[in-house]
Design a protein around this motif. Structure first.
Motif, PDB file in Angstrom:
ATOM      1  N   GLY A  45       0.803  -1.221   0.000  1.00 31.67           N
ATOM      2  CA  GLY A  45       0.000   0.000   0.000  1.00 31.67           C
ATOM      3  C   GLY A  45       0.835   1.269   0.000  1.00 31.67           C
ATOM      4  N   GLY A  46       2.135   1.126   0.276  1.00 37.26           N
ATOM      5  CA  GLY A  46       3.015   2.291   0.262  1.00 37.26           C
ATOM      6  C   GLY A  46       2.809   3.222   1.445  1.00 37.26           C
ATOM      7  N   TYR A  47       3.271   4.444   1.253  1.00 39.27           N
ATOM      8  CA  TYR A  47       3.303   5.432   2.334  1.00 39.27           C
ATOM      9  C   TYR A  47       1.951   5.626   3.014  1.00 39.27           C
ATOM     10  CZ  TYR A  47       4.242   9.840   4.735  1.00 39.27           C
ATOM     11  OH  TYR A  47       4.386  10.797   5.684  1.00 39.27           O
ATOM     12  N   ASN A  48       0.903   5.684   2.185  1.00 38.83           N
ATOM     13  CA  ASN A  48      -0.414   5.992   2.745  1.00 38.83           C
ATOM     14  C   ASN A  48      -1.001   4.879   3.595  1.00 38.83           C
ATOM     15  OD1 ASN A  48      -0.523   8.592   1.601  1.00 38.83           O
ATOM     16  ND2 ASN A  48      -1.032   7.689  -0.378  1.00 38.83           N
ATOM     17  N   SER A  49      -0.410   3.685   3.538  1.00 38.21           N
ATOM     18  CA  SER A  49      -0.983   2.631   4.376  1.00 38.21           C
ATOM     19  C   SER A  49       0.011   2.114   5.415  1.00 38.21           C
ATOM     20  CB  SER A  49      -1.524   1.497   3.513  1.00 38.21           C
ATOM     21  OG  SER A  49      -0.503   0.953   2.734  1.00 38.21           O
ATOM     22  N   LEU A  50       1.054   2.901   5.689  1.00 40.90           N
ATOM     23  CA  LEU A  50       1.957   2.512   6.778  1.00 40.90           C
ATOM     24  C   LEU A  50       1.203   2.545   8.111  1.00 40.90           C
ATOM     25  CD1 LEU A  50       5.235   4.514   5.936  1.00 40.90           C
ATOM     26  CD2 LEU A  50       4.832   2.061   5.643  1.00 40.90           C
ATOM     27  N   SER A  51       1.607   1.670   9.029  1.00 38.35           N
ATOM     28  CA  SER A  51       1.007   1.678  10.359  1.00 38.35           C
ATOM     29  C   SER A  51       1.531   2.869  11.151  1.00 38.35           C
ATOM     30  CB  SER A  51       1.411   0.424  11.128  1.00 38.35           C
ATOM     31  OG  SER A  51       0.973  -0.710  10.472  1.00 38.35           O
ATOM     32  N   LYS A  52       0.884   3.145  12.274  1.00 36.93           N
ATOM     33  CA  LYS A  52       1.504   4.031  13.242  1.00 36.93           C
ATOM     34  C   LYS A  52       2.735   3.277  13.734  1.00 36.93           C
ATOM     35  CE  LYS A  52       0.287   6.983  17.138  1.00 36.93           C
ATOM     36  NZ  LYS A  52       1.671   6.980  17.623  1.00 36.93           N
ATOM     37  N   LEU A  53       3.887   3.934  13.798  1.00 40.86           N
ATOM     38  CA  LEU A  53       5.137   3.199  13.931  1.00 40.86           C
ATOM     39  C   LEU A  53       5.547   2.892  15.369  1.00 40.86           C
ATOM     40  CD1 LEU A  53       7.090   5.159  11.189  1.00 40.86           C
ATOM     41  CD2 LEU A  53       6.150   2.855  11.014  1.00 40.86           C
TER      42      LEU A  53
ATOM     43  N   PHE B 144      16.848   6.800   4.081  1.00 41.97           N
ATOM     44  CA  PHE B 144      16.316   6.437   2.765  1.00 41.97           C
ATOM     45  C   PHE B 144      14.938   5.801   2.866  1.00 41.97           C
ATOM     46  CE2 PHE B 144      16.407   1.788   2.400  1.00 41.97           C
ATOM     47  CZ  PHE B 144      17.155   1.426   3.506  1.00 41.97           C
ATOM     48  N   VAL B 145      14.620   5.258   4.045  1.00 39.30           N
ATOM     49  CA  VAL B 145      13.355   4.515   4.160  1.00 39.30           C
ATOM     50  C   VAL B 145      12.165   5.435   3.878  1.00 39.30           C
ATOM     51  CG1 VAL B 145      11.862   3.161   5.677  1.00 39.30           C
ATOM     52  CG2 VAL B 145      14.343   2.874   5.811  1.00 39.30           C
ATOM     53  N   MET B 146      12.013   6.462   4.694  1.00 42.57           N
ATOM     54  CA  MET B 146      10.860   7.339   4.514  1.00 42.57           C
ATOM     55  C   MET B 146      10.986   8.202   3.271  1.00 42.57           C
ATOM     56  SD  MET B 146       8.375   6.805   6.373  1.00 42.57           S
ATOM     57  CE  MET B 146       7.758   6.398   7.978  1.00 42.57           C
TER      58      MET B 146
ATOM     59  N   SER C  70      14.686  -0.540   9.076  1.00 38.78           N
ATOM     60  CA  SER C  70      13.742  -0.141  10.131  1.00 38.78           C
ATOM     61  C   SER C  70      14.075  -0.860  11.433  1.00 38.78           C
ATOM     62  CB  SER C  70      12.292  -0.355   9.704  1.00 38.78           C
ATOM     63  OG  SER C  70      12.032  -1.693   9.380  1.00 38.78           O
ATOM     64  N   GLY C  71      14.544  -2.112  11.336  1.00 32.54           N
ATOM     65  CA  GLY C  71      14.995  -2.816  12.540  1.00 32.54           C
ATOM     66  C   GLY C  71      16.177  -2.091  13.176  1.00 32.54           C
TER      67      GLY C  71
ATOM     68  N   LEU D 263      10.242   7.364  22.299  1.00 35.57           N
ATOM     69  CA  LEU D 263      10.361   6.424  21.173  1.00 35.57           C
ATOM     70  C   LEU D 263      10.069   7.092  19.828  1.00 35.57           C
ATOM     71  CD1 LEU D 263       8.783   3.202  22.733  1.00 35.57           C
ATOM     72  CD2 LEU D 263      11.211   3.762  22.472  1.00 35.57           C
ATOM     73  N   ALA D 264       9.482   8.300  19.885  1.00 34.15           N
ATOM     74  CA  ALA D 264       9.195   9.046  18.656  1.00 34.15           C
ATOM     75  C   ALA D 264      10.458   9.295  17.832  1.00 34.15           C
ATOM     76  CB  ALA D 264       8.530  10.377  18.995  1.00 34.15           C
ATOM     77  N   VAL D 265      11.613   9.198  18.470  1.00 38.54           N
ATOM     78  CA  VAL D 265      12.873   9.399  17.751  1.00 38.54           C
ATOM     79  C   VAL D 265      13.004   8.376  16.617  1.00 38.54           C
ATOM     80  CG1 VAL D 265      14.276   7.909  19.262  1.00 38.54           C
ATOM     81  CG2 VAL D 265      15.354   9.813  18.055  1.00 38.54           C
ATOM     82  N   TYR D 266      12.326   7.228  16.765  1.00 40.87           N
ATOM     83  CA  TYR D 266      12.325   6.193  15.722  1.00 40.87           C
ATOM     84  C   TYR D 266      11.802   6.772  14.399  1.00 40.87           C
ATOM     85  CZ  TYR D 266      10.759   1.834  13.373  1.00 40.87           C
ATOM     86  OH  TYR D 266      10.524   0.816  12.482  1.00 40.87           O
ATOM     87  N   GLU D 267      10.661   7.439  14.494  1.00 41.97           N
ATOM     88  CA  GLU D 267      10.079   8.002  13.272  1.00 41.97           C
ATOM     89  C   GLU D 267      10.971   9.107  12.704  1.00 41.97           C
ATOM     90  OE1 GLU D 267       5.916   8.701  13.515  1.00 41.97           O
ATOM     91  OE2 GLU D 267       5.807   9.350  11.428  1.00 41.97           O
ATOM     92  N   LYS D 268      11.589   9.868  13.610  1.00 41.68           N
ATOM     93  CA  LYS D 268      12.483  10.941  13.168  1.00 41.68           C
ATOM     94  C   LYS D 268      13.677  10.335  12.396  1.00 41.68           C
ATOM     95  CE  LYS D 268      15.056  14.864  15.138  1.00 41.68           C
ATOM     96  NZ  LYS D 268      16.438  14.358  15.126  1.00 41.68           N
ATOM     97  N   LEU D 269      14.258   9.276  12.956  1.00 43.56           N
ATOM     98  CA  LEU D 269      15.384   8.626  12.294  1.00 43.56           C
ATOM     99  C   LEU D 269      14.972   8.069  10.932  1.00 43.56           C
ATOM    100  CD1 LEU D 269      16.898   6.737  15.381  1.00 43.56           C
ATOM    101  CD2 LEU D 269      17.982   8.594  14.120  1.00 43.56           C
ATOM    102  N   LEU D 270      13.795   7.466  10.883  1.00 44.27           N
ATOM    103  CA  LEU D 270      13.314   6.922   9.606  1.00 44.27           C
ATOM    104  C   LEU D 270      13.078   8.039   8.594  1.00 44.27           C
ATOM    105  CD1 LEU D 270      10.762   4.226  10.823  1.00 44.27           C
ATOM    106  CD2 LEU D 270      12.862   3.773   9.553  1.00 44.27           C
ATOM    107  N   ASN D 271      12.535   9.159   9.083  1.00 41.66           N
ATOM    108  CA  ASN D 271      12.275  10.289   8.191  1.00 41.66           C
ATOM    109  C   ASN D 271      13.560  10.828   7.573  1.00 41.66           C
ATOM    110  OD1 ASN D 271       9.495  10.515   8.230  1.00 41.66           O
ATOM    111  ND2 ASN D 271       9.496  11.678  10.143  1.00 41.66           N
ATOM    112  N   GLU D 272      14.645  10.757   8.341  1.00 46.43           N
ATOM    113  CA  GLU D 272      15.924  11.288   7.845  1.00 46.43           C
ATOM    114  C   GLU D 272      16.652  10.273   6.977  1.00 46.43           C
ATOM    115  OE1 GLU D 272      17.742  12.134  11.588  1.00 46.43           O
ATOM    116  OE2 GLU D 272      16.573  13.976  11.888  1.00 46.43           O
TER     117      GLU D 272
END
Lengths: 428, 94
Positions: free
Chosen positions: A284-292, A356-358, A323-324, A345-354
């Motif tokens: 589903g791509g970006y629009n169907s990612l879970s809350k992380l 190649f993943v996000m 992501s792991g 734990l929100a730092v996880y999403e920040k790291l992903l945003n910075e």
């Protein structure tokens, strides 16, 4: 509060192993629970792994990793009922070390990766299904497995595409057909020389072939073939929503028909099938990612929806590994802060945003919508096949002129429809 | 072999470890639900079939634990879990 572990990782797939390996490497106490007899026992890939995005995250891992063949030749075939067109790509960069991608068998690789994680200090318990999360005052405090309560500061749920744990944590709802595809494949054993001869390979070179069109009866998806050391992985990926719609076809019949195609039959002739496997793929791509993440819990890999099909490449394993890895970084930071609430734990999403993943997921967020256009899987393969047939045909009488031959397929209506379809492609 | 082998024979190549209970069950009263009929088409192991009464039946032996039926049919018609630890399919190649 006293906990049994700093972190409990659920699932010995690439995301879980990457998380546990990295957490243990930082000196934290980590337990990995795997429901199969060994890590890899429940895992399936097409598949190939692209190393470049994740190479530096696990610098010691790759030299001895049991990968199959480095992919030196790429092919894409567009299939109509009785004909196909193939584009082959060979490039100098594909045959230069460090190689970009490898074919891989997860039963072998994950099992080996688990051993490397154990060497880093990860406690691994196999044959253990996690049945529930322990949640107190909205914070995940551990897991319930085999009738036992195991506590940890944080749970990293890497329990795969269905992620029953993410549902229990309220981070996602059950998956829906339009966001998922199912892949199923056979491992067909052939000896090394036969593989190298048939696919024109030197030594450890490998070939990757993708097929679209008739192979899925025009449904969203395609066929794939990867050469391993002593086998080929041959399979189909097809959108679950499309499988539920007309024209009805039973999923396994698609693979049988694929094997009977003359283009394929000669490649696998004399081979012995040794395993049949299947797996659902989040597409589903970006629009169907879970809350992380939530309080005391992080999601990584397929559990979070990290897999992406943009047609020419279908990728999930790099995102699982990365992501792991970033989930582990978040755990390490939370341990330093001695706070495992969601704001830490929100730092996880920040790291992903910075990372190649996000960036990839955002760049390709329109890909699923553009690619679900059925014309790409039925109309264009037929059109292309017909044009080629007429171009190459030498009839008993005189041959038609080439320009009018092509032009008869490219009516104004067709050109306009193409323009609209390919305008969509610009978003990818 | 390039000639086709049946699905049963194909599944027979896989390593399965028996579980004491079925990990996927059709919810009682849902046997004729149209959502369940999708499973007959989508299951890569062909484990769902429709009988003469129009009821869908599930044979759990040979389940590849892919999850396609859960996504296609939904949890209103299927009670869906993974097999117990150490049970079910054990992929050697994957």
């Amino acid at each position: 509060m006293e906990k049994d572990f700093d972190a409990i990782v659920v699932g010995g797939g690439l995301a879980g192993l990457a998380a546990a390996y990295t957490i243990a490497d930082a000196g934290l106490e980590v337990l990995l629970l795997e429901r199969g007899d060994y890590s890899g026992a429940k895992n399936v890939t097409g598949g190939r792994l692209y190393l470049n995005p994740v190479r530096e995250m696990f610098p010691d891992l790759w030299e001895k990793a049991p990968l199959e063949r480095f992919i030196a030749h790429e092919e894409l075939s567009i299939m109509d009922k009785e004909r196909s067109i193939t584009v082959r790509y060979d490039g100098a960069e594909l045959v230069q070390a460090p190689y970009q991608s490898y074919s891989i068998l997860r039963g072998k690789f994950d099992r080996w990766f688990a051993k490397q994680a154990e060497k880093k200090g990860v406690a691994i318990v196999n044959k253990n299904r996690v049945d529930d999360l322990i949640i107190e005052n909205g914070k995940v405090e551990g897991v319930r497995a085999g009738g036992e309560d195991l506590t940890a500061h944080v749970v990293v749920a890497c329990d795969g595409v269905l992620s029953l744990l993410a549902e229990k944590a309220g981070l996602r709802k059950p998956g829906v057909p339009q966001d998922h595809a199912v892949g199923f494949k056979e491992i067909i054993e052939l000896d090394r020389t036969t593989i190298e001869d048939r696919f024109n390979l030197e030594g450890d070179e490998g070939a990757a072939r993708l097929f679209m069109g008739e192979v899925t009866r025009g449904k969203f998806g395609g066929g794939f073939l990867y050469t391993n050391k002593e086998s080929v992985s041959l399979g189909i990926v097809v959108g679950i929503k499309d499988l539920m719609e007309e024209p009805m076809v039973q999923a396994p019949d698609l693979l049988d028909a694929f094997k009977l195609r003359p283009e394929i039959a000669r490649l696998i002739k004399g081979g012995e099938t040794s395993e049949y496997s299947a797996h659902v793929i989040p597409e589903g791509g970006y629009n169907s990612l879970s809350k992380l993440y939530g309080s005391g819990i992080l999601l990584a890999g397929d559990a979070a929806g990290f897999s992406m099909n943009i047609g020419v490449t279908v990728r999930g394993m790099e995102y699982a590994l990365a992501s792991g890895y970033y989930a582990a970084q978040a755990v390490i930071k939370a341990k330093e802060a001695d706070n495992f609430e969601s704001e830490t734990l929100a730092v996880y999403e920040k790291l992903l945003n910075e990372s190649f993943v996000m960036t990839d997921f955002k760049n390709f967020k329109d890909a699923p919508r553009v690619m679900e256009n059925p014309r790409f899987f039925q109309h264009y393969p037929q059109l292309a096949g017909n044009v080629m047939k007429d171009l190459y045909e030498v009839p008993a009488g005189s041959k038609a002129r080439i320009y009018p031959t092509v032009k008869k397929y490219l009516t104004f209506g067709e050109m306009w429809a193409m323009f609209k379809d390919f305008r969509g492609v610009k978003k990818i | 072999m390039s000639e086709l082998m049946g699905l049963k024979a194909k599944l027979g190549l896989d390593v399965f470890k028996h579980d004491k209970e079925a990990h996927i069950k059709i919810k009682p009263g849902m046997e004729k639900d149209p959502r369940l009929k999708r499973a007959v088409w989508v299951c890569p192991a062909g484990l769902y079939s429709e009988n003469d009464q129009g009821e869908v039946e599930l044979t759990i032996d040979g389940c590849l634990e892919c999850g396609t039926c859960r996504i296609a049919c939904g949890i209103e018609v299927l009670e869906w879990n993974y097999p117990n630890g150490g049970c079910g399919v054990q992929f050697r190649f994957g």
